[in-house]
Structures are given as structure tokens and as C-alpha cells.
Design a protein around this motif. Structure first.
Motif, mmCIF file in Angstrom:
data_model
loop_
_atom_site.group_PDB
_atom_site.id
_atom_site.type_symbol
_atom_site.label_atom_id
_atom_site.label_comp_id
_atom_site.label_asym_id
_atom_site.label_seq_id
_atom_site.Cartn_x
_atom_site.Cartn_y
_atom_site.Cartn_z
ATOM 1 N N ARG A 44 -13.576 -0.026 -14.389
ATOM 2 C CA ARG A 44 -12.782 0.653 -13.375
ATOM 3 C C ARG A 44 -11.306 0.267 -13.429
ATOM 4 N N ASP A 47 2.161 1.620 -3.431
ATOM 5 C CA ASP A 47 1.100 2.121 -4.300
ATOM 6 C C ASP A 47 0.982 3.636 -4.208
ATOM 7 N N VAL A 94 -9.797 -2.630 -12.514
ATOM 8 C CA VAL A 94 -9.360 -3.256 -11.266
ATOM 9 C C VAL A 94 -8.220 -4.246 -11.501
ATOM 10 N N THR A 109 -4.053 -6.801 -9.143
ATOM 11 C CA THR A 109 -5.086 -5.804 -8.887
ATOM 12 C C THR A 109 -4.446 -4.424 -8.811
ATOM 13 N N SER A 110 -5.230 -3.422 -9.145
ATOM 14 C CA SER A 110 -4.733 -2.050 -9.123
ATOM 15 C C SER A 110 -4.829 -1.485 -7.713
ATOM 16 N N PRO A 111 -4.044 -0.445 -7.401
ATOM 17 C CA PRO A 111 -4.215 0.234 -6.112
ATOM 18 C C PRO A 111 -5.664 0.685 -5.941
ATOM 19 N N PRO A 112 -6.193 0.606 -4.723
ATOM 20 C CA PRO A 112 -7.638 0.790 -4.533
ATOM 21 C C PRO A 112 -8.110 2.229 -4.406
ATOM 22 N N TRP A 113 -7.214 3.216 -4.576
ATOM 23 C CA TRP A 113 -7.623 4.611 -4.384
ATOM 24 C C TRP A 113 -7.683 5.352 -5.707
ATOM 25 N N ARG A 114 -8.335 6.509 -5.661
ATOM 26 C CA ARG A 114 -8.289 7.494 -6.732
ATOM 27 C C ARG A 114 -7.898 8.828 -6.113
ATOM 28 N N ALA A 138 -6.544 7.019 -11.182
ATOM 29 C CA ALA A 138 -6.042 5.797 -10.556
ATOM 30 C C ALA A 138 -4.537 5.904 -10.343
ATOM 31 N N LEU A 192 0.829 -1.206 0.000
ATOM 32 C CA LEU A 192 0.000 0.000 0.000
ATOM 33 C C LEU A 192 0.864 1.256 0.000
#
Length: 391
Positions: free
Chosen positions: A336, A30, A338, A353-358, A363, A27
Motif C-alpha cells: 500500500r 496532504d 504506507v 508515512t504517506s497521506p492516509p486517503w485515496r 494515493a 492533513l
């Protein structure tokens, strides 16, 4: 892509392995930190956890390892050898954050404990993840997710009605602990901006599981009532959970009485909607068994798609129970972005998987595929002013 990643310029010395620590440092990577993953000779244990492995012309990689190690660089250092320990100290000297999940006392014996490093590098943030904390009778026990889920009470209230204790299918103690330590590290970085001094933060699996218990724990503390498994139902809201229709399962969340009336109208359940026992959520909770028995036959008349279409139009929260093939085939998930495919040195390419934030709607990128063992050792040691003999 956003011009500057939030943690750009922050270096993380990552002395973690397996899941909790690697999830946390992923994280941080990311968010833009330069994460240097320190692995022992032979690599992180999870490199051998399989099958499944992803195969490529250059070798194979554990899917487990690939899932939690994007956006990092890997170095191999033997901390039992003087040269390797010297290289580790050089890495720490140039880092903002150290993250470790060894048993308490292990890094102290190597001269890499909090007291020694804080005295020498007062700006360093030192993050520790353990099974049971840095004090107490269980301090020296090894921590594993399944152990923490059991000891923290989660397995006692998870599962089917009348069934045996059941572990949550994802390592929630590990993952939640990783998320919590990341949060603490970010707070410590912010605090350092104000004080100029680093601090030690620590999280343990047991207390993370207890914290994750949330409403179940709160219910027990308020009433003394020990919660038991209720399957996919909700203890305080009805209907809320998984229902079976003609060709599959759908989750519904009828969170208030207005939604209940819309639910009944959308599905033409006139008799249920008119029953005074079910008019309020309190009544539906009290008469849960009677309501469930009547809903079984009523919902069997609908296909999954028909049920969701009607509830969507009525504004009643619902969603299908998907397997992972259905998840990644979902047009919303695909839209999205993902799942992201990135180049990999031995596999050719791999999908993570992509980092979960924007941030500002953008992204965050997967800048680096999960590294091969020691892929960046020479590169990082050169940056530290050493050479390959320091391993």
C-alpha cells in the motif's frame, strides 16, 4: 497521481506548534493546501524533542518533528518584532485559513485575533485549538495531551483490570483534536462557498477526549455506571480482544453468535461450542471468566500463524499483535506504500508515512519533506512582496 489535489489553491497560515495543530495542518497540506508554517526564532519546540534524531551530513532532525510536518513550507517570523508582525499580517491577508493553538487571548494582544482579522478579512476561516475551550473556568489553562486524557476520563477506563490509571500510548487527545479541527475547517471552506463569509471554528483537547470516549461515555450517561479498566477485552462482546497462543498474541473479534460457532468449529473447540452457557453473546459476557479460563489452555496449542490461518479460512476477524518492525515488514503495508522516502535538504532523504486517503484509487503524494527551520522564509516573503528584513 490525481491531476488536481482537492485543496489546491487554498493557502493556510499555520501558527501552530508541537502536535495538535501541526497534525491538522499536515492533513490540510496532504490534501493540497499551501501550508505556510510560521515558526518563532529557534523553531517549533518539537525540533528539539529527542532523542531520537535522524542524522544527516547537513545536520540532525527530530523524528517527532518529522512525523507531523510533511507537505509544508517553513518561515521564521518574530511576532514580537514590528517587522515580523507586519509579515505575519501580510501572510494572513493572502490566506484562506488561519490555524492557531496559542493560549486564548495571545493572538488578540498581537492584533491577530478573530475579531480584528474577521473585520478586515471577512472571508478568512479562523481555526483555534485550545486545551479547554474559549470559555469556562479552565479557559486560560495550558493544554497537554496527558492532562486532557486524565481530565476527560480516558485514563480511568484504560489499562489492565485492577491496575492504575493508564495513558493511551499515542497522544490521542492531540491527534484526535487535530483531526476534528481539520474536519471543521473543511466544513467551513464548504460553507464559505455558499455564503462568501469565513467563520471561526474551535476545538479543545478536553472535549475531544470526552467525545472520543464514545461507547464508554454513552454507557455512563445511559446507566450511571462508571466504567473501569478491562484490559484489551470488550465490555459488551466476548470473545473480543487479545488472546495468547503458543508463540505470541493475536487479536480476535467474535462479534456475533454465528462468528462464535465458526470460531469454535475452526479451532475444533467442540466442547466450548456445545456449552449452553456460551451459546449467545449475552451468556458469554455473563460467564466471561469461565470462558476465558477454558480458552487459555485451548489456544496455547496453536502457533500464532496456525491460529490466524484457521480463523481466516473460517472468516473470523483476527490479526497479529505486531510491533512496528513487523508492521512495516508486512507485505500488505508495503504494497500500500504506507512508508514514503523523500528528499530532504539536510538529511539527504527521510522516510515518512504517506497521506492516509485515496482519491479515485490514487494515493496523495508527499510533495514536500518536513521543512528545515525557515527553509522557505525568503521564498514566501518574496511572494508577499517583502524581503528578509521583515523577520
Amino acid at each position: 497521481m490525481i491531476p488536481t489535489l482537492p485543496l489546491s489553491g487554498v493557502r493556510v497560515a499555520d501558527f501552530t506548534r508541537v502536535l495538535t495543530g501541526p497534525f491538522a495542518t499536515m492533513l490540510l497540506g496532504d490534501l493540497g493546501a499551501d501550508v505556510i508554517k510560521v515558526e518563532p526564532p529557534g523553531g517549533d519546540d518539537t525540533r528539539g524533542w529527542g532523542p531520537p534524531f535522524q542524522m544527516g551530513e547537513g545536520g540532525r532532525e527530530s523524528s517527532y518533528f518529522l512525523s507531523v510536518n510533511r507537505n509544508k513550507r517553513s518561515v521564521i517570523l518574530d511576532l514580537k518584532a514590528p517587522a515580523g508582525l507586519d509579515a505575519a499580517r501580510a501572510l494572513v491577508a493572502g490566506s484562506d485559513v488561519l490555524v492557531e493553538n496559542f493560549r486564548p487571548g495571545t493572538l488578540d494582544r498581537l492584533g491577530l485575533g478573530w475579531d480584528a482579522l474577521h473585520a478586515e478579512f471577512p472571508r478568512l476561516i479562523y481555526a483555534t485549538i485550545t486545551g479547554f475551550g474559549l470559555s469556562g473556568p479552565y479557559r486560560d489553562r495550558a493544554g497537554y495531551d496527558v492532562v486532557a486524557q486524565g481530565m476527560g476520563g480516558m485514563m480511568s477506563y484504560n489499562g489492565d483490570v485492577g491496575g492504575p490509571p493508564l495513558r493511551v500510548g499515542v497522544a490521542v487527545a492531540d491527534v484526535f483534536s487535530g483531526a476534528l479541527i481539520t474536519q471543521a475547517i473543511l466544513a467551513a471552506l464548504y460553507q464559505r462557498e455558499k455564503t462568501g463569509v469565513g467563520t471561526r471554528v474551535d476545538v479543545n483537547l478536553l472535549e475531544s477526549v470526552i467525545s472520543l470516549g464514545s461507547s464508554q461515555v454513552g454507557r455512563y450517561l445511559a446507566t450511571g455506571e462508571v466504567p473501569v479498566p478491562v484490559g484489551n477485552d470488550h465490555r459488551s462482546i466476548v470473545p473480543y480482544g487479545t488472546v495468547r497462543c503458543g508463540d505470541g498474541y493475536v487479536n480476535i473479534a467474535v462479534g456475533n453468535d454465528a462468528l462464535w460457532r465458526r470460531f469454535c468449529a475452526a479451532l475444533e473447540l467442540t466442547e466450548l461450542g456445545a456449552d449452553p452457557r456460551f451459546a449467545t453473546n449475552e451468556g458469554r459476557v455473563e460467564h466471561r471468566a469461565a470462558l476465558d479460563a477454558r480458552m487459555v489452555g485451548a489456544l496455547a496449542a496453536f502457533t500464532r500463524q496456525e491460529l490466524m490461518e484457521r480463523l481466516d479460512v473460517a472468516g473470523v476477524p483476527c490479526g497479529p499483535v505486531n510491533d512496528l518492525a513487523e508492521v512495516f515488514a508486512d507485505p500488505h503495508v508495503q504494497g500500500r506504500g504506507v512508508a514514503v522516502t523523500v528528499p530532504h535538504p539536510t538529511l539527504g532523504e527521510t522516510t515518512v508515512t504517506s497521506p492516509p486517503w485515496r482519491f479515485d484509487g490514487e494515493a496523495l503524494p508527499v510533495r514536500r519533506a518536513p521543512p528545515t527551520p525557515g527553509q522557505h522564509t525568503a521564498e514566501v516573503l518574496a511572494e508577499l512582496g517583502g524581503g528578509p528584513d521583515t523577520r
